[in-house]
Scaffold this motif. Structure first.
Motif, PDB file in Angstrom:
ATOM      1  N   ALA A 113     -65.963  17.187  -5.845  1.00  0.00           N
ATOM      2  CA  ALA A 113     -65.382  15.967  -6.430  1.00  0.00           C
ATOM      3  C   ALA A 113     -63.931  15.792  -5.942  1.00  0.00           C
ATOM      4  N   ILE A 114     -63.438  14.611  -6.183  1.00  0.00           N
ATOM      5  CA  ILE A 114     -61.999  14.360  -5.960  1.00  0.00           C
ATOM      6  C   ILE A 114     -61.277  14.675  -7.260  1.00  0.00           C
ATOM      7  N   VAL A 115     -60.266  15.483  -7.162  1.00  0.00           N
ATOM      8  CA  VAL A 115     -59.518  15.882  -8.356  1.00  0.00           C
ATOM      9  C   VAL A 115     -58.256  14.998  -8.480  1.00  0.00           C
ATOM     10  N   PHE A 116     -58.167  14.344  -9.623  1.00  0.00           N
ATOM     11  CA  PHE A 116     -56.974  13.542  -9.918  1.00  0.00           C
ATOM     12  C   PHE A 116     -56.193  14.173 -11.056  1.00  0.00           C
ATOM     13  N   ASN A 117     -54.926  14.402 -10.831  1.00  0.00           N
ATOM     14  CA  ASN A 117     -54.000  14.718 -11.918  1.00  0.00           C
ATOM     15  C   ASN A 117     -53.105  13.491 -12.082  1.00  0.00           C
ATOM     16  N   PHE A 118     -52.878  13.056 -13.296  1.00  0.00           N
ATOM     17  CA  PHE A 118     -52.043  11.855 -13.484  1.00  0.00           C
ATOM     18  C   PHE A 118     -51.252  11.962 -14.778  1.00  0.00           C
ATOM     19  N   LYS A 119     -50.145  11.198 -14.780  1.00  0.00           N
ATOM     20  CA  LYS A 119     -49.259  11.234 -15.946  1.00  0.00           C
ATOM     21  C   LYS A 119     -48.575   9.872 -16.120  1.00  0.00           C
ATOM     22  N   ASP A 120     -48.132   9.659 -17.323  1.00  0.00           N
ATOM     23  CA  ASP A 120     -47.457   8.408 -17.689  1.00  0.00           C
ATOM     24  C   ASP A 120     -45.980   8.491 -17.252  1.00  0.00           C
ATOM     25  N   ILE A 121     -45.561   7.589 -16.386  1.00  0.00           N
ATOM     26  CA  ILE A 121     -44.146   7.570 -15.960  1.00  0.00           C
ATOM     27  C   ILE A 121     -43.520   6.209 -16.281  1.00  0.00           C
ATOM     28  N   THR A 122     -44.064   5.550 -17.302  1.00  0.00           N
ATOM     29  CA  THR A 122     -43.576   4.208 -17.639  1.00  0.00           C
ATOM     30  C   THR A 122     -42.087   4.209 -17.959  1.00  0.00           C
ATOM     31  N   GLU A 123     -41.643   5.144 -18.772  1.00  0.00           N
ATOM     32  CA  GLU A 123     -40.231   5.193 -19.143  1.00  0.00           C
ATOM     33  C   GLU A 123     -39.350   5.418 -17.922  1.00  0.00           C
ATOM     34  N   ARG A 124     -39.837   6.319 -17.035  1.00  0.00           N
ATOM     35  CA  ARG A 124     -39.066   6.577 -15.832  1.00  0.00           C
ATOM     36  C   ARG A 124     -38.974   5.333 -14.966  1.00  0.00           C
ATOM     37  N   LYS A 125     -40.088   4.604 -14.853  1.00  0.00           N
ATOM     38  CA  LYS A 125     -40.089   3.396 -14.039  1.00  0.00           C
ATOM     39  C   LYS A 125     -39.172   2.327 -14.629  1.00  0.00           C
ATOM     40  N   ILE A 126     -39.203   2.211 -15.964  1.00  0.00           N
ATOM     41  CA  ILE A 126     -38.305   1.251 -16.620  1.00  0.00           C
ATOM     42  C   ILE A 126     -36.854   1.600 -16.326  1.00  0.00           C
ATOM     43  N   GLU A 128     -35.754   3.441 -13.779  1.00  0.00           N
ATOM     44  CA  GLU A 128     -35.486   3.244 -12.355  1.00  0.00           C
ATOM     45  C   GLU A 128     -35.298   1.766 -12.038  1.00  0.00           C
ATOM     46  N   THR A 129     -36.128   0.934 -12.682  1.00  0.00           N
ATOM     47  CA  THR A 129     -35.988  -0.504 -12.453  1.00  0.00           C
ATOM     48  C   THR A 129     -34.642  -1.004 -12.944  1.00  0.00           C
ATOM     49  N   ALA A 130     -34.260  -0.555 -14.136  1.00  0.00           N
ATOM     50  CA  ALA A 130     -32.965  -0.956 -14.689  1.00  0.00           C
ATOM     51  C   ALA A 130     -31.831  -0.457 -13.804  1.00  0.00           C
ATOM     52  N   LEU A 131     -31.991   0.810 -13.331  1.00  0.00           N
ATOM     53  CA  LEU A 131     -30.967   1.385 -12.462  1.00  0.00           C
ATOM     54  C   LEU A 131     -30.873   0.606 -11.153  1.00  0.00           C
ATOM     55  N   PHE A 132     -32.021   0.276 -10.602  1.00  0.00           N
ATOM     56  CA  PHE A 132     -32.041  -0.478  -9.351  1.00  0.00           C
ATOM     57  C   PHE A 132     -31.403  -1.854  -9.540  1.00  0.00           C
ATOM     58  N   GLU A 133     -31.763  -2.496 -10.651  1.00  0.00           N
ATOM     59  CA  GLU A 133     -31.195  -3.809 -10.909  1.00  0.00           C
ATOM     60  C   GLU A 133     -29.689  -3.729 -11.106  1.00  0.00           C
ATOM     61  N   ALA A 134     -29.262  -2.666 -11.816  1.00  0.00           N
ATOM     62  CA  ALA A 134     -27.816  -2.485 -12.010  1.00  0.00           C
ATOM     63  C   ALA A 134     -27.125  -2.228 -10.682  1.00  0.00           C
ATOM     64  N   GLU A 135     -27.720  -1.323  -9.874  1.00  0.00           N
ATOM     65  CA  GLU A 135     -27.136  -1.033  -8.564  1.00  0.00           C
ATOM     66  C   GLU A 135     -27.113  -2.276  -7.689  1.00  0.00           C
ATOM     67  N   GLU A 136     -28.178  -3.067  -7.792  1.00  0.00           N
ATOM     68  CA  GLU A 136     -28.235  -4.289  -7.000  1.00  0.00           C
ATOM     69  C   GLU A 136     -27.158  -5.268  -7.444  1.00  0.00           C
ATOM     70  N   ARG A 137     -26.976  -5.353  -8.771  1.00  0.00           N
ATOM     71  CA  ARG A 137     -25.927  -6.243  -9.279  1.00  0.00           C
ATOM     72  C   ARG A 137     -24.561  -5.790  -8.802  1.00  0.00           C
ATOM     73  N   TYR A 138     -24.304  -4.457  -8.899  1.00  0.00           N
ATOM     74  CA  TYR A 138     -23.007  -3.942  -8.454  1.00  0.00           C
ATOM     75  C   TYR A 138     -22.846  -4.106  -6.947  1.00  0.00           C
ATOM     76  N   ARG A 139     -23.924  -3.899  -6.220  1.00  0.00           N
ATOM     77  CA  ARG A 139     -23.848  -4.077  -4.772  1.00  0.00           C
ATOM     78  C   ARG A 139     -23.490  -5.517  -4.427  1.00  0.00           C
ATOM     79  N   LEU A 140     -24.194  -6.448  -5.083  1.00  0.00           N
ATOM     80  CA  LEU A 140     -23.896  -7.853  -4.842  1.00  0.00           C
ATOM     81  C   LEU A 140     -22.474  -8.191  -5.273  1.00  0.00           C
ATOM     82  N   LEU A 141     -22.058  -7.586  -6.399  1.00  0.00           N
ATOM     83  CA  LEU A 141     -20.694  -7.818  -6.877  1.00  0.00           C
ATOM     84  C   LEU A 141     -19.680  -7.332  -5.852  1.00  0.00           C
ATOM     85  N   VAL A 142     -19.866  -6.100  -5.374  1.00  0.00           N
ATOM     86  CA  VAL A 142     -18.943  -5.514  -4.410  1.00  0.00           C
ATOM     87  C   VAL A 142     -18.929  -6.318  -3.121  1.00  0.00           C
ATOM     88  N   GLU A 143     -20.107  -6.701  -2.653  1.00  0.00           N
ATOM     89  CA  GLU A 143     -20.187  -7.395  -1.373  1.00  0.00           C
ATOM     90  C   GLU A 143     -19.700  -8.827  -1.458  1.00  0.00           C
TER      91      GLU A 143
END
Length: 614
Positions: A113-126, A128-143
């Motif tokens: 069989a194919i073995v899948f291990n999986f886990k919930d990373i929703t909080e991490r993604k949220i 990371e998304t917030a961090l990316f958006e913040a970094e993007e905002r600061y990048r745009l601000l700086v530039e």
């Protein structure tokens, strides 16, 4: 539904126990053969609800192709782990971010069989998304800041780790060019600033103090830009310097404005000094050459002329120079006398002058006829400000720049207008002075000829002017009085301030007042004076005019008369007593009583004594 072989049970158990969060066994088509109970906590489905379904059915539509591609990769690369992240549907209808790690064990007999291990990373993604958006905002601000942001390594070379794209707008270099050339900053410094800035750079590297200063840098195109740099050292938690972080701001316009303000202030100082000289001098023309020289140094131009409009019929556009200033290395103006502006193609100038507007700019910006006129004189940039005497256009003051083109800022133009206005005012003053001279002399002469003290006071009682009589009365200069009030002349304890204030107010309302005021002279002598207050007008302003007389002599005379009267009264009483006394003892006693009473009594009492005796 296919069943998991019994002999694989131990391995499956081990797989489940060692899985990240949840585990599943799938066929090559993605069909779920086995599902651990961890999925219940992640997606809300029990193992029995998911077993037999295709795991792709739980993947969000937008991620389905990504999950399918990952499945194919797993099939194509046996025994290699393949990770992918997709959103999966939960039993409650929501979606969660799930991280899968799949390995192809289809060729294993005991697993198949194919073995899948999986886990919930929703909080991490949220996060990371917030961090990316913040970094993007600061990048745009700086530039998008109107400045270049940089990070330099803290070392001897201070090579750039980061430079924002705005460096291109600031100095004409791309961020990559700036970071790749470690000598670009040094080589771009203005020669006059280089030594100072390098020394400050070395000093702040040693002290770790912020680097905050202003200097000039050469733009890629060759011109210089004024920069304000503000940089600070960023340190690690244990205090070790890591890098410089700072900002480069273009302050060229500000510097140019400051320079323009300095020139304007220099012009205004010259105008102020000139105005003072013109006011002090009976003939302002004696100071004109010095004034033009000071204006020349303040403006930095090549030469200055004052042109006067010719008088007479058909001479409206004809002007002639009456004063000039030329810098030491400069050349004179070839056209200075009886210049017909209209004939020279400068009729536009006359229109502007008649509207009290200046003519200014670089020669190349003028109409063709005017360009030819200015080029004949070697003028590259010019300012002509009309001079008005009263409401009539009298002429203009001309500032020529022969060395280079230049921009005439609004603040400079304000200063030059002030210079022209001062000249116009001075000329107007000279004309009006001649007309007013006799009346002024007469007024001032009459004012000072009056022996009585005259004070001109505002409604609050403060002196606006005094005549010579007031100065002589108190022993002060006339300047001493200006701005002061009667309080400054008050003999302590001799006058009522309230009564004086009320008298001034009543006089200002048009009700004449009179009272005695005790003053104190500059030598400390206290004396009485009679003051009369009237309402009047002083150079168009409503005022109180006070006329004062020193009544010291009058009071002394009155006291002497009273004394004389008392003495005569005593003699008269003594004579009457002598004629009525019966013996010498009684006569002596009566005369003694008369003298004693006279010392304590006034004239009226003495007269009573006389009437009683008579």
């Amino acid at each position: 539904m296919d069943e998991v072989p019994a002999h694989s049970e131990k391995k499956i158990k081990a797989l489940i126990e060692n899985g990240m969060d949840a585990a599943a066994l799938c066929s090559a088509e993605g069909k779920i053969l086995f599902q651990s109970r961890g999925a219940l906590h992640i997606l809300g489905y029990s193992p029995s609800e998911m077993t037999g379904n295709n795991f792709l059915d739980y993947v969000r539509q937008e991620d389905w192709q990504k999950a399918n591609n990952a499945l194919q990769k797993i099939i194509e690369h046996p025994n290699e782990s393949v990770e992918f992240i997709v959103q999966c549907a939960c039993k409650d209808g929501n979606f969660k971010w799930i991280e899968f790690n799949g390995t192809n064990h289809l060729d294993k007999k005991d697993l198949g069989a194919i073995v899948f291990n999986f886990k919930d990373i929703t909080e991490r993604k949220i996060f990371e998304t917030a961090l990316f958006e913040a970094e993007e905002r600061y990048r745009l601000l700086v530039e998008n800041l109107p400045a270049a942001i940089f990070m330099d390594k803290f070392d001897n070379d201070q090579t750039s780790q980061y430079m924002s794209p705005r460096i291109l707008d600031l100095l004409g270099y791309t961020a990559e060019e700036w970071m790749n050339d470690i000598n670009l900053w040094d080589n771009s410094l203005h020669p006059d600033d280089r030594e100072r800035i390098i020394a400050e750079d070395i000093r702040t590297n040693k002290t770790n103090e912020p680097f905050r200063t202003e200097y000039r840098m050469r733009h890629r195109s060759g011109h210089y830009v004024w920069i304000r740099e503000d940089a600070s050292i960023i340190k690690s938690e244990d205090g070790v310097p890591l890098f410089w972080q700072g900002i480069l701001l273009d302050i060229t316009e500000q510097k140019q404005a400051e320079e323009a303000l300095k020139r304007r202030d220099a012009i205004l100082r010259t105008v102020g000094l000139s105005a003072e000289q013109f006011l002090k001098s009976a003939d302002w023309e004696k100071n004109i050459q010095n004034t033009l020289a000071q204006l020349g140094m303040a403006t930095g131009v090549s030469r200055i002329y004052i042109f006067k409009k010719e008088s007479g019929i058909n001479s409206n556009g004809i002007v002639s120079s009456i004063y000039e200033w030329i810098e030491e290395s400069g050349t004179s103006h070839p056209l200075t006398q009886t210049v017909d502006l209209e004939q020279e193609g400068c009729s536009r100038w006359l229109e502007l002058f008649n509207e009290s507007l200046p003519v200014f700019g670089n020669t190349k910006e003028f109409p063709p006829d005017e360009q030819r006129f200015l080029q004949k004189q070697g003028i590259r940039s010019i300012v002509c400000i009309p001079i008005y005497v009263e409401t009539n256009w009298w002429g203009f003051i001309e500032f020529d720049e022969n060395k280079m083109e230049r921009e005439w800022s609004h603040v400079e133009m304000d200063g030059l207008r002030a210079a022209a206005n001062t000249l116009g005012t001075s000329m107007e003053r000279k004309i009006s002075e001649e007309a007013l001279l006799n009346s002024e002399i007469s007024y001032r002469g009459l004012f000072n000829a009056v022996q009585d003290a005259i004070y001109i006071q505002d409604e609050t009682g403060h002196f606006l002017d005094v005549n010579d009589g007031a100065a002589q009365m108190y022993g002060y200069s006339k300047e001493f009085f200006i701005g002061k009030s009667l309080e400054s002349l008050n003999a302590p304890g001799k006058n009522s301030t309230e009564n004086i204030t009320q008298a001034i107010q009543l006089a200002f309302e048009g009700k004449p007042q009179q009272f005695v005021f005790w003053g104190i002279r500059s030598n400390g002598e206290i004396f009485p004076k009679d003051i009369r207050l009237f309402k009047g007008v002083y150079f168009g302003r409503e005022v109180v005019i006070a006329v004062a007389q020193d009544i010291t002599t009058r009071i002394k005379d009155e006291e002497a008369l009273q004394k004389q009267f008392r003495e005569l009264s005593i003699l008269h009483l003594a004579a009457l007593t002598e004629s009525t006394a019966k013996d010498s003892d009684k006569l002596i006693q009566q005369i003694t009583d008369i003298i004693s009473r006279s010392r304590k009594s006034d004239t009226s009492m003495t007269r009573n004594d006389i009437s009683q005796i008579e």
